[in-house]
Enzyme design. Structure first.
Site, PDB file in Angstrom:
ATOM      1  N   HIS A 204      -4.108 -12.764   6.065  1.00 21.62           N
ATOM      2  CA  HIS A 204      -4.671 -11.412   5.002  1.00 21.62           C
ATOM      3  C   HIS A 204      -3.202 -11.190   4.476  1.00 21.62           C
ATOM      4  O   HIS A 204      -3.477 -11.036   3.976  1.00 21.62           O
ATOM      5  CB  HIS A 204      -3.388 -11.139   6.495  1.00 21.62           C
TER       6      HIS A 204
HETATM    7  C1  UD1 Z   1       2.215  -6.283   5.002  1.00 23.39           C
HETATM    8  C2  UD1 Z   1       3.231  -7.300   3.636  1.00 23.39           C
HETATM    9  C3  UD1 Z   1       3.314  -8.706   4.164  1.00 23.39           C
HETATM   10  C4  UD1 Z   1       3.212  -9.058   5.288  1.00 23.39           C
HETATM   11  C5  UD1 Z   1       2.182  -8.212   6.326  1.00 23.39           C
HETATM   12  C6  UD1 Z   1       1.847  -8.022   7.756  1.00 23.39           C
HETATM   13  C7  UD1 Z   1       3.976  -6.261   1.698  1.00 23.39           C
HETATM   14  C8  UD1 Z   1       4.158  -6.233   0.494  1.00 23.39           C
HETATM   15  N1  UD1 Z   1       3.148  -6.888   2.309  1.00 23.39           N
HETATM   16  O1  UD1 Z   1       1.406  -6.928   4.316  1.00 23.39           O
HETATM   17  O2  UD1 Z   1       4.949  -9.325   3.622  1.00 23.39           O
HETATM   18  O3  UD1 Z   1       3.120 -10.666   5.735  1.00 23.39           O
HETATM   19  O4  UD1 Z   1       2.718  -6.808   5.630  1.00 23.39           O
HETATM   20  O5  UD1 Z   1       1.048  -7.899   8.968  1.00 23.39           O
HETATM   21  O6  UD1 Z   1       4.730  -5.450   2.323  1.00 23.39           O
HETATM   22  N2  UD1 Z   1      -4.176  -1.085   6.794  1.00 23.39           N
HETATM   23  C9  UD1 Z   1      -3.985  -0.552   8.261  1.00 23.39           C
HETATM   24  N3  UD1 Z   1      -3.465  -0.181   8.863  1.00 23.39           N
HETATM   25  C10 UD1 Z   1      -2.089  -0.534   9.305  1.00 23.39           C
HETATM   26  C11 UD1 Z   1      -1.752  -1.759   8.197  1.00 23.39           C
HETATM   27  C12 UD1 Z   1      -2.153  -1.318   7.254  1.00 23.39           C
HETATM   28  O7  UD1 Z   1      -5.646   0.105   8.185  1.00 23.39           O
HETATM   29  O8  UD1 Z   1      -2.079  -0.265   9.767  1.00 23.39           O
HETATM   30  C13 UD1 Z   1      -4.302  -1.505   6.020  1.00 23.39           C
HETATM   31  C14 UD1 Z   1      -4.727  -0.781   5.020  1.00 23.39           C
HETATM   32  O9  UD1 Z   1      -6.183  -0.652   4.208  1.00 23.39           O
HETATM   33  C15 UD1 Z   1      -3.794  -1.091   3.615  1.00 23.39           C
HETATM   34  C16 UD1 Z   1      -4.176  -2.510   4.256  1.00 23.39           C
HETATM   35  O10 UD1 Z   1      -4.701  -3.311   5.402  1.00 23.39           O
HETATM   36  O11 UD1 Z   1      -3.867  -1.130   2.575  1.00 23.39           O
HETATM   37  C17 UD1 Z   1      -2.684  -3.391   3.594  1.00 23.39           C
HETATM   38  O12 UD1 Z   1      -1.213  -3.404   4.223  1.00 23.39           O
HETATM   39  P1  UD1 Z   1      -0.002  -3.279   3.551  1.00 23.39           P
HETATM   40  O13 UD1 Z   1       1.060  -2.782   4.307  1.00 23.39           O
HETATM   41  O14 UD1 Z   1      -0.251  -2.807   2.295  1.00 23.39           O
HETATM   42  O15 UD1 Z   1      -0.044  -4.876   3.524  1.00 23.39           O
HETATM   43  P2  UD1 Z   1       0.342  -5.820   3.924  1.00 23.39           P
HETATM   44  O16 UD1 Z   1      -1.646  -6.251   3.962  1.00 23.39           O
HETATM   45  O17 UD1 Z   1      -0.335  -5.650   6.086  1.00 23.39           O
END
Ligand code: UD1
Length: 351
Positions: A204
């Site tokens: 991820h």
């Molecule tokens: C975040 C943390 C990372 C951690 C990870 C655990 C930051 C910078 N990164 O990354 O350190 O290891 O969480 O999972 O804070 N999305 C969904 N549904 C959700 C959540 C996310 O669809 O419930 C998708 C969205 O398209 C979003 C993307 O995942 O844009 C990334 O989510 P985001 O919370 O920005 O960062 P993570 O990659 O989850």
């Protein structure tokens, strides 16, 4: 003592479950739980609250996804309103996500002392958003809870030794505690319809998902491994995968799973391949050899005797690591004694 705990992303729910349980047992503390809403899908958020008995958040800011600045800014604006209203004695932030940074920054600007759980982790790679979040959070926090002696030395080196205490790792506490649940009722947490023998993978991190070359390399390596791989997929990886990579037949994609099902998947796997920090440690605690699909790790304690092998996305190195011998020396007690949360409570009461 009134404490506002700030969480928002999956790994923070696991840490907060353990710390909240201890905080709420002590009549001297009153915890207010604030969920930023960084993770919002049921299987990225609510499932953890339900199955780990984490109290319902007092506030859910529902900020959702966005660019780093959008997401962090939206969180800060709402966190400020709540901190002004609640006037806590301190805030507690966890790990290295944008929710951690937003919580710490808002709190420090309001002169509310911040305590940081999982302080002092460093990859020395500033291209990672998490590294920036950690460095800034440690700089502005007033109390730093370090999970390992390596983290203590990083903080000491940065001149923060006076406000650092070694507590051990709350994720180690969590594994010890919840492993008991799994052993009592293993069937309940078994994932249906997966191969009996498999390696467990997760991907991820932005450095892999947002870099088409790395992502393709990883899946090329997977396709050549001649072993079944179970891959619970993060929503960001799912979106990117669909347009960029054709899925090898030996890779079995499943929806994201809760913490207990993930521990069970880890326990039953032959090996773990991951770019997650948390899963590297869980593999180590559960004595599963791990292959880290990154070019460095913050958890250097897991590297001895090749319990954890760093390969990045290089197909040759991944293949070599999968074929390597099972480690023969036992895992080391580098992550505390399983009572990190108790230690955190004691230090907070004196904060
Ligand atoms: C975040 C943390 C990372 C951690 C990870 C655990 C930051 C910078 N990164 O990354 O350190 O290891 O969480 O999972 O804070 N999305 C969904 N549904 C959700 C959540 C996310 O669809 O419930 C998708 C969205 O398209 C979003 C993307 O995942 O844009 C990334 O989510 P985001 O919370 O920005 O960062 P993570 O990659 O989850």
């Amino acid at each position: 003592m009134k404490i506002v705990s700030i969480v928002g992303a999956r790994p923070q729910f696991v840490k907060a479950a353990t710390v909240s349980r201890v905080l709420r047992r002590d009549p001297a503390t009153r915890e207010i739980l604030l969920h930023t809403g960084q993770h919002y899908d049921d299987n990225m958020s609510e499932i953890f609250f339900r199955e780990l008995n984490i109290p319902e958040p007092d506030y859910n800011l529902e900020v959702g996804s966005g660019s780093h600045a959008e997401q962090t800014g939206a969180m800060m604006k709402r966190i400020e309103e709540i901190l002004l209203k609640e006037k806590p004695d301190c805030t507690l932030v966890y790990g290295d996500t944008n929710s951690t940074l937003a919580g710490a920054l808002t709190s420090a600007k309001l002169h509310i002392p911040v305590a940081h759980v999982e302080a002092g982790l460093r990859s020395f790679n500033r291209a990672m958003p998490e590294e920036i979040n950690r460095i800034v959070t440690d700089r502005i926090a007033g109390l730093l809870f370090a999970p390992t002696q390596t983290a203590v030395s990083h903080l000491t080196h940065e001149g923060l030794g006076d406000i650092t205490c070694f507590t051990g790792d709350v994720m180690y506490d969590s594994v010890l505690y919840y492993k008991g649940w799994l052993l009592k009722d293993p069937e309940k947490y078994r994932t249906p319809e997966i191969p009996a023998k498999y390696m467990l993978a997760t991907i991820h991190r932005a450095e892999n998902t947002d870099n088409p070359v790395n992502l393709k390399n990883i899946f090329t390596a997977f396709s050549e491994l001649n072993q079944d791989i179970v891959l619970p997929i993060h929503p960001r990886t799912r979106k990117i995968l669909q347009s960029q990579v054709s899925l090898p037949e030996n890779v079995h994609i499943i929806d994201p799973v809760g913490y207990l099902q993930m521990l069970k998947l880890t326990l039953d796997a032959t090996r773990v391949l991951t770019d997650s920090g948390g899963l590297q440690k869980e593999a180590y605690f559960l004595e599963k050899p791990c292959i880290t699909l990154r070019t460095e790790t913050e958890w250097v304690e897991t590297l001895h005797d090749r319990w954890n092998i760093i390969t990045g996305s290089d197909p040759g190195l991944i293949r070599q690591a999968v074929l390597s011998e099972h480690p023969t020396t036992p895992i080391r007690p580098a992550f505390g004694n399983g009572k990190a949360a108790e230690m955190i409570l004691q230090k907070l009461l004196l904060f």
